[in-house]
Motif scaffolding. Structure first.
Motif, short mmCIF file in Angstrom:
data_model
loop_
_atom_site.label_atom_id
_atom_site.label_comp_id
_atom_site.label_asym_id
_atom_site.label_seq_id
_atom_site.Cartn_x
_atom_site.Cartn_y
_atom_site.Cartn_z
N GLU A 194 36.26 40.73 29.79
CA GLU A 194 37.14 41.81 29.35
C GLU A 194 38.58 41.32 29.28
OE1 GLU A 194 36.11 46.03 31.04
OE2 GLU A 194 36.00 44.60 32.67
N ASN A 195 39.47 42.18 28.74
CA ASN A 195 40.91 41.87 28.77
C ASN A 195 41.34 41.77 30.23
OD1 ASN A 195 40.75 44.32 26.39
ND2 ASN A 195 41.23 42.24 25.87
N GLY A 196 42.04 40.67 30.54
CA GLY A 196 42.52 40.53 31.91
C GLY A 196 41.46 40.03 32.87
N ALA A 197 40.33 39.51 32.33
CA ALA A 197 39.27 38.99 33.22
C ALA A 197 39.61 37.61 33.76
CB ALA A 197 37.93 38.95 32.48
N GLY A 198 40.62 36.95 33.16
CA GLY A 198 41.03 35.63 33.64
C GLY A 198 40.64 34.48 32.74
N LYS A 199 40.20 34.79 31.49
CA LYS A 199 39.73 33.73 30.58
C LYS A 199 40.87 32.81 30.17
CE LYS A 199 38.51 36.67 27.35
NZ LYS A 199 38.99 37.94 27.88
N SER A 200 41.96 33.40 29.67
CA SER A 200 43.08 32.57 29.19
C SER A 200 43.70 31.81 30.36
CB SER A 200 44.15 33.44 28.51
OG SER A 200 43.62 34.02 27.34
N ALA B 175 27.71 30.01 19.53
CA ALA B 175 27.73 29.38 20.85
C ALA B 175 26.34 28.95 21.31
CB ALA B 175 28.35 30.32 21.87
N ASP B 176 26.30 27.87 22.12
CA ASP B 176 25.04 27.41 22.72
C ASP B 176 24.84 28.10 24.07
OD1 ASP B 176 24.47 25.36 20.70
OD2 ASP B 176 26.33 24.49 21.44
N ARG B 177 25.90 28.03 24.90
CA ARG B 177 25.83 28.71 26.20
C ARG B 177 27.08 29.57 26.37
NH1 ARG B 177 25.42 25.31 31.11
NH2 ARG B 177 26.99 24.03 30.09
N CYS B 178 27.03 30.47 27.36
CA CYS B 178 28.14 31.39 27.53
C CYS B 178 28.34 31.66 29.02
CB CYS B 178 27.83 32.70 26.79
SG CYS B 178 29.02 33.99 27.11
N THR B 179 29.59 31.52 29.48
CA THR B 179 29.94 31.85 30.87
C THR B 179 30.68 33.17 30.87
OG1 THR B 179 30.00 29.55 31.63
CG2 THR B 179 31.35 31.12 32.85
N VAL B 180 30.28 34.08 31.75
CA VAL B 180 30.86 35.43 31.77
C VAL B 180 31.74 35.60 33.01
CG1 VAL B 180 30.37 37.90 31.70
CG2 VAL B 180 28.78 36.30 30.62
N LEU B 181 32.98 36.09 32.78
CA LEU B 181 33.88 36.42 33.89
C LEU B 181 34.10 37.94 33.91
CD1 LEU B 181 36.79 33.81 33.43
CD2 LEU B 181 34.61 33.52 34.61
N ARG B 182 34.27 38.48 35.12
CA ARG B 182 34.63 39.90 35.22
C ARG B 182 35.63 40.07 36.36
NH1 ARG B 182 29.66 42.52 35.58
NH2 ARG B 182 29.72 43.20 37.74
N LYS B 183 36.78 40.63 36.01
CA LYS B 183 37.86 40.87 36.99
C LYS B 183 38.14 39.61 37.82
CE LYS B 183 37.28 45.84 37.23
NZ LYS B 183 36.85 47.02 37.99
N GLY B 184 38.23 38.49 37.12
CA GLY B 184 38.61 37.24 37.79
C GLY B 184 37.50 36.52 38.51
N LYS B 185 36.28 37.08 38.50
CA LYS B 185 35.17 36.46 39.23
C LYS B 185 34.12 35.91 38.24
CE LYS B 185 35.19 38.74 43.75
NZ LYS B 185 36.56 39.20 43.77
N MET C 136 56.35 43.42 31.12
CA MET C 136 55.37 43.52 30.03
C MET C 136 54.85 42.15 29.61
SD MET C 136 54.52 46.39 28.71
CE MET C 136 52.86 46.33 28.16
N ARG C 137 55.76 41.16 29.55
CA ARG C 137 55.37 39.84 29.03
C ARG C 137 54.25 39.21 29.87
NH1 ARG C 137 57.62 36.56 25.60
NH2 ARG C 137 59.70 37.49 25.53
N SER C 138 54.18 39.56 31.17
CA SER C 138 53.22 38.88 32.04
C SER C 138 51.82 39.49 31.95
CB SER C 138 53.71 38.95 33.49
OG SER C 138 53.61 40.30 33.96
N MET C 139 51.67 40.58 31.20
CA MET C 139 50.36 41.24 31.13
C MET C 139 49.49 40.62 30.04
SD MET C 139 51.64 45.15 31.74
CE MET C 139 50.17 45.88 31.06
N SER C 140 48.16 40.76 30.19
CA SER C 140 47.25 40.20 29.17
C SER C 140 47.40 40.99 27.88
CB SER C 140 45.80 40.27 29.66
OG SER C 140 45.33 41.60 29.56
N GLY C 141 47.06 40.33 26.75
CA GLY C 141 47.22 40.95 25.44
C GLY C 141 46.51 42.29 25.34
#
Length: 509
Positions: free
Chosen positions: A38-44, A207-217, A401-406
């Protein structure tokens, strides 16, 4: 099993938030590995750690089995790691060629040697089907072309591990198909790709494989072929998500917005971007303007909202002529606007979240007394919107504002515009850069605005969104409306033909 890159037990913290909490990600050579969340899950954040922009508090990174320290993007480049960022990092008044070689210029006795660089760039663009004009200025080319420049920048540096951060957020459907093909060609040449996204169709496509993050975990790593979209979305959001917007039949009432013979100049004033367009939006309906990016829809919205002066024509809001009104007057007459470019037109990035949430209201009696701003009222009001719209940030209303995820920046704009209770809501790409859970929520909110007997004008490049949410579709091509159709009477293929200008229907041009 040999991995080309391993990120083991990475933890990254910011004030008030653990962005990455003990995450492990392993990339095989020659694979396209998606990073979903999700947005803000920690991907970027995780990818910025790999690219040397952040240093993790815990964890190690290995390349080809050897532990490496990546202290800066230059270290990453030396290890063969390149990154295309969500908001491109290009110098707008430089040419394509100058941007590609920036930082790795070939010089001879202090003079730039451009000939060899130009030959290499042209050879690379032919090899990978990334056609660009090396002499064009960045500010004059489309976002799809800018993205090609970013990809060529990585290839020019001979990077073998390519990170794509939300690469399709700003592309048209046709450009997305091209990008998918390019990614497959790159892995066929032996490159390895990490692909951040929250679009499940794209993961299924490449994609071949996919890693899922949720709320930073870390939630898990799956094989894409054997996992359904529904399973992936549930891993990502933590609940079942509906891909179809539930809505009852529209009951259009009287006209809220009436546009007559509107002519709007293009940004460089060489030609007309909108050529004599007329249409109406009524209470209780969602009218969608569909089209390929760059066909005048941006200028049309800027003309209606007052961001650009119009050349001629009239704009009536509830019967009142607002063609020459200021932006604040239009807002106070009941116009809400979710803009296309959230950084340029939607937010003041150095302000706090709460300041951004009251940009349209701070001057009203609710928030000021005898010319003094009532900060307590603003904070209470912001807290209410943060909870209602699930805006996630490290320090609540005080977050810069600048520090928040898109995605959370987008939610803040949506919250502000819905809150002013507009008679006409103009939503331009309202779900750009949002995940499935947030998209589902915003689509429901748009339908709710409609069902409260208000008017919605939606501008979207996502054909699924156009078909799913709108009651009536107007197709714009080269500044003219070429079709007026209902979603249940048209196929996505037909819409594509109208958008490409090869078909017209029911609209006098």
């Amino acid at each position: 099993m040999d991995y080309i890159v391993e990120m083991l037990h990475i933890t990254k913290e910011f004030p008030g938030i653990i962005a990455n909490d003990d995450i492990t990600l392993q990339l095989k050579k020659g694979e396209i590995h998606a990073l979903l969340g999700e947005n803000g899950a920690g991907k970027s954040t995780l990818m910025s750690v790999l690219f040397g922009m952040y240093q993790p508090e815990k964890g190690i990174i290995k390349k080809n089995g050897q532990e490496v320290r990546i202290k800066s993007p230059n270290d990453a480049n030396e290890l063969g790691i390149g990154m295309v960022h969500q908001h491109f990092k290009l110098v707008h008044n430089f040419t394509v060629l100058q941007n590609i070689i920036l930082g790795v210029e070939t010089t001879n006795k202090g003079f730039l040697r451009m000939e060899a660089a130009r030959e290499k760039v042209i050879a690379l663009s032919e090899q990978y089907g990334l056609m660009v004009d090396p002499d064009a200025l960045i500010e004059d080319i489309t976002v799809g072309m800018q993205q090609r420049v970013e990809i060529l920048k990585m290839l020019y540096r001979d990077n073998e591990i390519l990170i794509f951060d939300e690469p399709t957020a700003v592309l048209t459907p046709q450009e997305i198909d091209e990008l998918m093909k390019i990614m497959k060609d790159l892995t066929a040449e032996g490159k390895s790709i990490l692909f951040i996204t929250h679009k499940l169709n794209e993961i299924k496509a490449v994609a071949d494989r996919c890693t899922v993050l949720r709320k930073g975990k870390y939630i898990g790593t799956i094989d894409v072929r054997t996992t359904s979209k529904e399973e992936m979305s549930e891993m990502m959001v933590g609940r079942k998500v509906s891909f179809v917007t539930e809505k009852k039949e529209a009951q259009p009432g009287e006209t809220v917005l009436k546009v007559e013979n509107l002519v709007v100049p293009s940004k460089n004033h060489t030609k007309k971007a909108v050529k004599g367009v007329s249409f109406e939006v009524r209470r209780g309906e969602v009218v969608c303007i569909a089209g390929i990016d760059g066909n005048g829809q941006s200028e049309l919205v800027q003309g209606i909202t007052g961001l650009t002066p119009i050349d001629s024509g009239t704009i009536l809001l509830n019967g009142k002529d607002i063609s020459k009104s200021s932006i604040r007057e239009r807002n106070c007459c009941g116009l809400g606007h979710i803009p296309e470019d959230r950084h340029r037109d939607g937010l003041i990035l150095e302000f706090t979240l709460s300041q951004n949430l009251v940009l349209k209201k701070y001057f009203t009696p609710e928030f000021q007394k005898n010319g003094f701003i009532q900060f307590k009222e603003i904070e209470d009001f912001s807290q209410k919107l943060i909870e209602e719209f699930d805006i996630r940030s490290g320090r609540g209303p005080k977050t810069i504002m600048r520090s928040m995820s898109g995605g959370n920046q987008q939610k803040a704009i949506v919250a502000r515009e819905f809150d002013v209770d507009p008679q006409l809501l103009i939503a331009v790409q309202p779900t750009r850069g949002l995940d499935v859970g947030a998209i589902e929520y915003i689509h429901q909110e748009l339908i709710e605005v409609r069902d409260e007997n208000k008017a919605v004008l939606l501008i979207s490049l996502e054909l699924d969104e156009v078909m799913n949410v709108s009651d009536r579709i107007l197709v714009i091509y080269e500044g003219e409306l070429v079709a007026d159709v209902k979603p249940d009477e048209v196929t996505i293929q037909e819409l594509g033909l109208y958008m490409a200008g090869s078909k017209r229907n029911g609209v006098s041009s």
